[in-house]
Design a protein around this motif. Structure first.
Motif, short mmCIF file in Angstrom:
data_model
loop_
_atom_site.label_atom_id
_atom_site.label_comp_id
_atom_site.label_asym_id
_atom_site.label_seq_id
_atom_site.Cartn_x
_atom_site.Cartn_y
_atom_site.Cartn_z
N MET A 1 1.09 13.22 -7.90
CA MET A 1 0.25 13.78 -8.99
C MET A 1 0.48 12.97 -10.26
SD MET A 1 -1.84 16.32 -9.88
CE MET A 1 -1.74 17.34 -8.41
N THR A 2 -0.59 12.50 -10.86
CA THR A 2 -0.43 11.73 -12.08
C THR A 2 -0.23 12.72 -13.24
OG1 THR A 2 -2.74 11.86 -12.65
CG2 THR A 2 -2.06 10.03 -11.24
N ASP A 3 -0.09 12.18 -14.43
CA ASP A 3 0.13 13.05 -15.57
C ASP A 3 -1.15 13.66 -16.10
OD1 ASP A 3 2.66 13.59 -15.89
OD2 ASP A 3 3.06 12.18 -17.52
N SER A 4 -2.26 13.42 -15.42
CA SER A 4 -3.48 13.99 -15.98
C SER A 4 -3.79 15.34 -15.33
CB SER A 4 -4.64 13.02 -15.83
OG SER A 4 -5.08 13.02 -14.52
N ILE A 5 -4.44 16.18 -16.10
CA ILE A 5 -4.76 17.52 -15.64
C ILE A 5 -6.10 17.45 -14.90
CG2 ILE A 5 -5.31 19.86 -16.42
CD1 ILE A 5 -3.58 19.27 -18.94
N PRO A 6 -6.15 17.83 -13.61
CA PRO A 6 -7.45 17.79 -12.91
C PRO A 6 -8.49 18.62 -13.67
CG PRO A 6 -5.65 18.15 -11.36
CD PRO A 6 -5.06 18.27 -12.74
N ARG A 7 -9.64 18.01 -13.94
CA ARG A 7 -10.59 18.62 -14.87
C ARG A 7 -11.31 19.84 -14.31
NH1 ARG A 7 -7.73 15.81 -17.69
NH2 ARG A 7 -8.52 14.48 -19.37
N LEU A 8 -11.49 19.90 -13.00
CA LEU A 8 -12.12 21.09 -12.45
C LEU A 8 -11.06 21.84 -11.64
CD1 LEU A 8 -14.68 22.75 -12.27
CD2 LEU A 8 -15.43 21.33 -10.36
N LEU B 1 -20.84 24.09 -15.74
CA LEU B 1 -19.61 23.33 -15.46
C LEU B 1 -19.81 21.84 -15.70
CD1 LEU B 1 -18.56 25.28 -12.24
CD2 LEU B 1 -17.39 25.35 -14.46
N ALA B 2 -20.98 21.32 -15.27
CA ALA B 2 -21.25 19.89 -15.50
C ALA B 2 -21.32 19.60 -17.00
CB ALA B 2 -22.57 19.50 -14.81
N TYR B 3 -21.86 20.53 -17.75
CA TYR B 3 -21.94 20.38 -19.22
C TYR B 3 -20.52 20.30 -19.80
CZ TYR B 3 -22.66 21.99 -24.05
OH TYR B 3 -22.65 22.11 -25.42
N GLU B 4 -19.65 21.20 -19.38
CA GLU B 4 -18.28 21.21 -19.92
C GLU B 4 -17.54 19.92 -19.52
OE1 GLU B 4 -17.31 24.94 -18.10
OE2 GLU B 4 -18.81 25.93 -19.36
N LEU B 5 -17.71 19.50 -18.27
CA LEU B 5 -17.04 18.27 -17.84
C LEU B 5 -17.59 17.06 -18.59
CD1 LEU B 5 -16.84 18.95 -13.97
CD2 LEU B 5 -15.02 19.27 -15.66
N SER B 6 -18.91 17.09 -18.87
CA SER B 6 -19.52 15.96 -19.58
C SER B 6 -18.96 15.82 -20.99
CB SER B 6 -21.05 16.11 -19.65
OG SER B 6 -21.38 17.05 -20.66
N LYS B 7 -18.46 16.92 -21.54
CA LYS B 7 -17.86 16.87 -22.89
C LYS B 7 -16.41 16.41 -22.84
CE LYS B 7 -21.24 18.95 -25.25
NZ LYS B 7 -21.86 18.40 -26.46
N GLY B 8 -15.90 16.19 -21.62
CA GLY B 8 -14.50 15.78 -21.49
C GLY B 8 -13.54 16.94 -21.39
N LEU C 1 -25.60 15.39 -15.84
CA LEU C 1 -26.69 15.84 -16.71
C LEU C 1 -27.17 14.67 -17.55
CD1 LEU C 1 -25.15 19.23 -17.92
CD2 LEU C 1 -26.75 18.83 -16.02
N THR C 2 -28.43 14.74 -17.96
CA THR C 2 -28.95 13.70 -18.85
C THR C 2 -28.59 14.05 -20.29
OG1 THR C 2 -31.01 14.87 -19.23
CG2 THR C 2 -30.95 13.39 -17.31
N ALA C 3 -28.75 13.04 -21.16
CA ALA C 3 -28.49 13.30 -22.59
C ALA C 3 -29.41 14.40 -23.10
CB ALA C 3 -28.70 12.01 -23.37
N ALA C 4 -30.64 14.44 -22.58
CA ALA C 4 -31.60 15.48 -23.02
C ALA C 4 -31.14 16.87 -22.56
CB ALA C 4 -32.99 15.16 -22.47
N ASP C 5 -30.62 16.95 -21.32
CA ASP C 5 -30.09 18.24 -20.83
C ASP C 5 -28.97 18.73 -21.75
OD1 ASP C 5 -31.65 18.02 -18.48
OD2 ASP C 5 -30.03 17.01 -17.38
N ILE C 6 -28.09 17.78 -22.09
CA ILE C 6 -26.93 18.16 -22.91
C ILE C 6 -27.38 18.63 -24.29
CG2 ILE C 6 -24.82 17.23 -24.01
CD1 ILE C 6 -24.51 15.54 -21.37
#
Ligand SMILES: NC(=O)c1ccc[n+]([C@@H]2O[C@H](COP(=O)([O-])OP(=O)(O)OC[C@H]3O[C@@H](n4cnc5c(N)ncnc54)[C@H](OP(=O)(O)O)[C@@H]3O)[C@@H](O)[C@H]2O)c1
Length: 268
Positions: A1-8, A210-217, A241-246
């Protein structure tokens, strides 16, 4: 496991008993590698049981737990985290969060944040963080623990409650935002803009959220008791998602915070 937190990740609130173990195990079989539990959920045991049944190695699963308010006082935090590790059946967890700041500031943040750092030094947790912290409290935490010590702030955030001021502050300070209630508990079906974006992608509104939240990092930790939802929520990580969706989602009218218990901090 790396030091990063799995995003989902997979939230475990209410995933108790045999049904809870089955849901968490299904989440692991589906592909989730981050489980979010807490001392107050009564799910640490289910998490441990599902981890063992999964046959995955310990280092393949990222486990977060949270210290409950009763365990914030002097000398209480580390013994409580040892107990959490025993209940889960691990030597250490990957991430430990202060679940809520002490209500009405009755315990100074120094008292519990210094104990949290000690727990990391004692190798009971690899990383430390907070939950439900405001900007003022995050600034205090940084002063006490040092820059970059707080790995994440777990907060309510979804398209209907974007918590923008606090999320922007976290982004600026290099603190990962972890979204709880990331699918707004299934309340987005009536929002036309969400439905339109979902239709365009042949997705569900929850996948879009969820895709929106992940797209924000951000990281997001949805939960469900139902295998088809556990699976479809997981598949959101493949949705772009596209930039327009976001932009459309950014502009949604905002509703009130859903989780606001007595003793909550003075929100931003
Ligand atoms: N730090 C904190 O103070 C805090 C506070 C709250 C939550 N959390 C954490 O965050 C996790 C997630 O938050 P949450 O459980 O409050 O909210 P959530 O994940 O947004 O919503 C979960 C609820 O929504 C339903 N649901 C899930 N996926 C769905 C889908 N695809 N379509 C329709 N309905 C769906 C589930 O019902 P079914 O079971 O019927 O599918 C469940 O009742 C928790 O489990 C917990 O680990 C932390």
């Amino acid at each position: 496991m790396t030091d990063s937190i799995p995003r989902l990740g997979f939230g475990t609130w209410a995933r108790t008993g045999a049904d809870g173990v089955a849901a968490i195990l299904y989440a692991l079989e589906t592909g989730y590698r981050h489980l979010d539990t807490a001392q107050s959920y009564g799910t640490e045991q289910s998490v441990g049981e599902a981890m063992r049944q999964s046959g995955l190695r310990r280092d393949e699963i990222f486990v977060t737990t949270k210290i409950k308010v009763d365990n914030l006082g002097p000398g209480k935090l580390l013994p409580s985290l040892r107990q959490s590790c025993d209940t889960i059946g691990v030597d250490q967890v990957d991430l430990t969060l202060i679940h809520w700041p002490a209500p009405h500031g009755r315990i100074e943040p120094e008292v519990y944040l210094e104990q949290l750092a000690e727990a990391r030094e004692a190798a009971r947790t690899r990383m430390i963080g907070v939950s439900n912290f405001t900007i003022a409290l995050l600034e205090k935490a940084e002063a006490i623990l040092g820059k970059r010590a707080v790995a994440t702030n777990q907060i309510e955030l979804n398209p209907l409650f974007q918590n923008r001021k606090l999320a922007d502050h976290c982004n600026k300070r290099g603190i990962l935002v972890t979204c709880y209630q990331p699918v707004a508990q299934g309340r987005m079906g009536d929002i036309e803009q969400m439905r339109l974006v979902a239709e365009r992608h042949e997705a569900t509104v929850e996948q879009v959220a969820l895709a929106y939240e992940l797209s924000k990092g951000y990281a997001a930790i949805p939960t469900s008791s139902k295998p088809e939802r556990i699976r479809s929520n997981w598949q959101a990580h493949m949705l772009s998602l596209t930039a327009a969706d976001i932009e459309t989602i950014d502009a949604l009218p905002q509703s009130l915070r859903a989780i606001d218990p007595a003793g909550a901090p003075l929100w931003d």
